[in-house]
Design a protein around this motif. Structure first.
Motif, PDB file in Angstrom:
ATOM      1  N   UNK A 220       0.823  -1.208   0.000  1.00  0.00           N
ATOM      2  CA  UNK A 220       0.000   0.000   0.000  1.00  0.00           C
ATOM      3  C   UNK A 220       0.855   1.256   0.000  1.00  0.00           C
ATOM      4  N   UNK A 221       1.996   1.188   0.665  1.00  0.00           N
ATOM      5  CA  UNK A 221       2.902   2.338   0.648  1.00  0.00           C
ATOM      6  C   UNK A 221       3.379   2.593  -0.772  1.00  0.00           C
ATOM      7  N   UNK A 222       3.768   1.516  -1.440  1.00  0.00           N
ATOM      8  CA  UNK A 222       4.236   1.665  -2.821  1.00  0.00           C
ATOM      9  C   UNK A 222       3.176   2.336  -3.686  1.00  0.00           C
ATOM     10  N   UNK A 223       1.947   1.874  -3.533  1.00  0.00           N
ATOM     11  CA  UNK A 223       0.873   2.443  -4.358  1.00  0.00           C
ATOM     12  C   UNK A 223       0.602   3.896  -3.975  1.00  0.00           C
ATOM     13  N   UNK A 224       0.676   4.182  -2.705  1.00  0.00           N
ATOM     14  CA  UNK A 224       0.427   5.556  -2.271  1.00  0.00           C
ATOM     15  C   UNK A 224       1.519   6.493  -2.791  1.00  0.00           C
ATOM     16  N   UNK A 225       2.762   6.053  -2.701  1.00  0.00           N
ATOM     17  CA  UNK A 225       3.862   6.884  -3.171  1.00  0.00           C
ATOM     18  C   UNK A 225       3.735   7.120  -4.672  1.00  0.00           C
ATOM     19  N   UNK A 226       3.454   6.041  -5.403  1.00  0.00           N
ATOM     20  CA  UNK A 226       3.277   6.176  -6.847  1.00  0.00           C
ATOM     21  C   UNK A 226       2.161   7.171  -7.169  1.00  0.00           C
ATOM     22  N   UNK A 227       1.062   7.048  -6.458  1.00  0.00           N
ATOM     23  CA  UNK A 227      -0.071   7.937  -6.709  1.00  0.00           C
ATOM     24  C   UNK A 227       0.297   9.390  -6.408  1.00  0.00           C
ATOM     25  N   UNK A 228       1.021   9.618  -5.314  1.00  0.00           N
ATOM     26  CA  UNK A 228       1.417  10.986  -4.970  1.00  0.00           C
ATOM     27  C   UNK A 228       2.354  11.544  -6.044  1.00  0.00           C
ATOM     28  N   UNK A 229       3.205  10.690  -6.585  1.00  0.00           N
ATOM     29  CA  UNK A 229       4.098  11.141  -7.658  1.00  0.00           C
ATOM     30  C   UNK A 229       3.307  11.491  -8.910  1.00  0.00           C
ATOM     31  N   UNK A 230       2.355  10.610  -9.252  1.00  0.00           N
ATOM     32  CA  UNK A 230       1.561  10.836 -10.468  1.00  0.00           C
ATOM     33  C   UNK A 230       0.739  12.115 -10.364  1.00  0.00           C
ATOM     34  N   UNK A 231       0.346  12.446  -9.148  1.00  0.00           N
ATOM     35  CA  UNK A 231      -0.425  13.677  -8.954  1.00  0.00           C
ATOM     36  C   UNK A 231       0.485  14.901  -8.893  1.00  0.00           C
ATOM     37  N   UNK A 232       1.795  14.660  -8.966  1.00  0.00           N
ATOM     38  CA  UNK A 232       2.724  15.791  -8.982  1.00  0.00           C
ATOM     39  C   UNK A 232       2.973  16.411  -7.625  1.00  0.00           C
ATOM     40  N   UNK A 233       2.631  15.705  -6.561  1.00  0.00           N
ATOM     41  CA  UNK A 233       2.781  16.287  -5.229  1.00  0.00           C
ATOM     42  C   UNK A 233       4.179  16.055  -4.658  1.00  0.00           C
ATOM     43  N   UNK A 234       4.780  14.946  -5.024  1.00  0.00           N
ATOM     44  CA  UNK A 234       6.125  14.653  -4.537  1.00  0.00           C
ATOM     45  C   UNK A 234       6.956  14.076  -5.683  1.00  0.00           C
ATOM     46  N   UNK A 235       8.271  14.044  -5.474  1.00  0.00           N
ATOM     47  CA  UNK A 235       9.174  13.338  -6.391  1.00  0.00           C
ATOM     48  C   UNK A 235      10.141  12.557  -5.531  1.00  0.00           C
ATOM     49  N   UNK A 236      10.453  11.329  -5.947  1.00  0.00           N
ATOM     50  CA  UNK A 236      11.367  10.527  -5.155  1.00  0.00           C
ATOM     51  C   UNK A 236      12.590  10.166  -5.976  1.00  0.00           C
ATOM     52  N   UNK A 237      13.736  10.247  -5.328  1.00  0.00           N
ATOM     53  CA  UNK A 237      14.974   9.771  -5.940  1.00  0.00           C
ATOM     54  C   UNK A 237      15.397   8.524  -5.174  1.00  0.00           C
ATOM     55  N   UNK A 238      16.667   8.208  -5.175  1.00  0.00           N
ATOM     56  CA  UNK A 238      17.097   6.954  -4.560  1.00  0.00           C
ATOM     57  C   UNK A 238      16.721   6.911  -3.080  1.00  0.00           C
ATOM     58  N   UNK A 239      17.212   7.822  -2.337  1.00  0.00           N
ATOM     59  CA  UNK A 239      16.910   7.847  -0.913  1.00  0.00           C
ATOM     60  C   UNK A 239      16.425   9.249  -0.517  1.00  0.00           C
ATOM     61  N   UNK A 240      15.820   9.918  -1.448  1.00  0.00           N
ATOM     62  CA  UNK A 240      15.354  11.268  -1.173  1.00  0.00           C
ATOM     63  C   UNK A 240      13.902  11.443  -1.586  1.00  0.00           C
ATOM     64  N   UNK A 241      13.242  12.307  -0.874  1.00  0.00           N
ATOM     65  CA  UNK A 241      11.868  12.670  -1.209  1.00  0.00           C
ATOM     66  C   UNK A 241      11.830  14.184  -1.333  1.00  0.00           C
ATOM     67  N   UNK A 242      11.278  14.669  -2.429  1.00  0.00           N
ATOM     68  CA  UNK A 242      11.115  16.106  -2.599  1.00  0.00           C
ATOM     69  C   UNK A 242       9.627  16.434  -2.561  1.00  0.00           C
TER      70      UNK A 242
END
Lengths: 268, 268
Positions: A220-242
DNA sequence: CGCAGCCTTGAGATTACTCAATCAATGTGG
DNA sequence: CCACATTGATTGAGTAATCTCAAGGCTGCG
């Protein structure tokens, strides 16, 4: 020049390599607790000496090391000098609740001192080190430095406020909101110590651990993170979250920054 | 004979009629705070007088009355003299999180004193009364009665431990386990003040409010309560809940009683 | 008697979970 | 330098739990 607290913090968050380089002992300069408290209030010489007497040797820890476990008897609080840790409770069904994530300058084990044994496990997220602080030293502080005692109460009460916020979010909100809340909280805490303000945060926790923090499975975390990225709210790199859209993130989980202020008007 | 604290408590839990009979003012005998603290430790004359000086007039409240709201500026803590209250946060989606349920002898508003405004609403569950306690009085306690100050920290830390327990339960467990946990916690708290030990508790909250406490809808609460009854774990009467199988209830939600003990070994 | 508040019950929608397979990144040893 | 192992992240499909919406029942009170 010997390292300051903020040096430690900067290093801990940007360079969490498993094997920390040889660092000067904290005794070289000042105790972790002194450094921590100095951040919050100015201290008199009396207060400084009361605190400094409580100095004991630092202890280092490794990634995934368990420093203490539920049920252990305890004598100490700890101040984080370097690295990240979390404390957690294992549920009978095999799941785990991560209660708190600790960064340099944080106090560990506060709630336990009103009880006789540990209520959580303490685990290293990265390698790092902590400074023990004997529980009995609290008596000294309360007797000789009432203003410091009041500060300790303030710190405990702020922790409590944060827990209340989390209770509200984790018992009602969607997976996306929970994950967003975790990122916002970590960002707020790290920002007030490291001072960076580009809303990019180092994230050494894997998705399973994030799930243990916010009450979700790794899937569920994976899906939530993906969804937040797709909505343009966050961006994730290797060990970083923007955090790209703070306004939307804050709004979706009703986040409040409790780390910005500490009221001291009632202090002695 | 003027009423003691336990008189108040017994009356509050057994006779929560909307219109309380005329009661003698607390000033007739001793302050709520003195009564509360006397329960936990023996006090010296010095400590007693420090506490007594903080006495102010009691204030009564009605069922469903809102005593303060999120964002209010505040100067006081409160000690519950009679009746039940809860504090709650409204979520933007119209739902509500009940954070804490207060009974006679409890301290209200502790976490807020580290902040400048209220973080929750305070609402009367039954009619009753509370004793205000000026925030500035804390400074006096920390300066003149370090042992009382330490006790306050202990109380705050125990509250924090309870919140951690709840976080664990409410972010992971089933509806039945959440409801069971709420009943067990209320039972543990009421038992240590009223002394009754037949595991029957007065429950003035309706199912919607129970849901607001444990993060469920009223519909899910109804189903969970029915299921617990069908399994023979609890029995409910009009405004009472009887816990029939403590062992099974405790096991299903991993309940820990944090109200049984307070460790004071580090006190000054 | 009728109203109001609260509780119960049903049916369908939503959400997260479980289980399982695959993909990607990282590190290791030959 | 590359096959391989390991760990972590992703994706899909089916399941289970709670939520929403709605109707109906019970109880206490004017």
């Amino acid at each position: 020049m010997s390292p300051t607290l903020s040096d430690f913090e900067a290093r801990a968050t940007r360079d969490p390599a498993p094997a920390p380089a040889k660092r000067p002992s904290v005794a070289d300069n000042q105790s972790c607790l002194v450094a921590k408290v100095s951040q919050l209030i100015d201290m008199s010489d009396l207060e400084l000496s009361a605190l400094s007497q409580l100095q004991t040797e630092e202890r280092s820890f490794a990634r995934d090391e368990v420093l203490f476990s539920v049920g252990d008897h305890h004598q100490d609080l700890y101040i984080v000098q370097e690295g990240w840790l979390f404390n957690a409770i294992d549920a009978p069904d095999g799941r785990r609740q991560i209660v708190n994530i600790y960064h340099p300058g944080d106090i560990i084990g506060f709630p336990d001192i009103a009880l006789s044994t540990r209520t959580t496990d303490l685990v290293g997220v990265t390698a790092g080190s902590i400074c023990p602080f004997p529980k009995s030293g609290l008596g000294t502080i309360f007797r000789e430095a009432p203003r410091l005692a009041a500060l300790l109460l303030s710190i405990a009460l702020r922790e409590e406020t944060v827990l209340i916020d989390r209770l509200r979010v984790f018992s009602r909100s969607s997976a996306q909101a929970r994950v967003a809340y975790l990122f916002l909280e970590l960002n707020a805490r790290l920002r007030c110590t490291t001072g960076s303000d580009d809303n990019t945060l180092y994230m050494p926790l894997n998705q399973h651990e994030i799930g243990d923090s916010v009450g979700l499975t790794n899937v569920s975390v994976s899906r939530a993170v993906t969804a937040l990225e797709e909505r343009g709210l966050i961006a994730t790199a290797s060990r970083e979250v923007r955090l790209l859209d703070m306004k939307a993130l804050i709004e979706m989980c009703d986040f409040e920054d409790r780390y910005a202020q500490v009221v001291t008007d009632w202090f002695p």
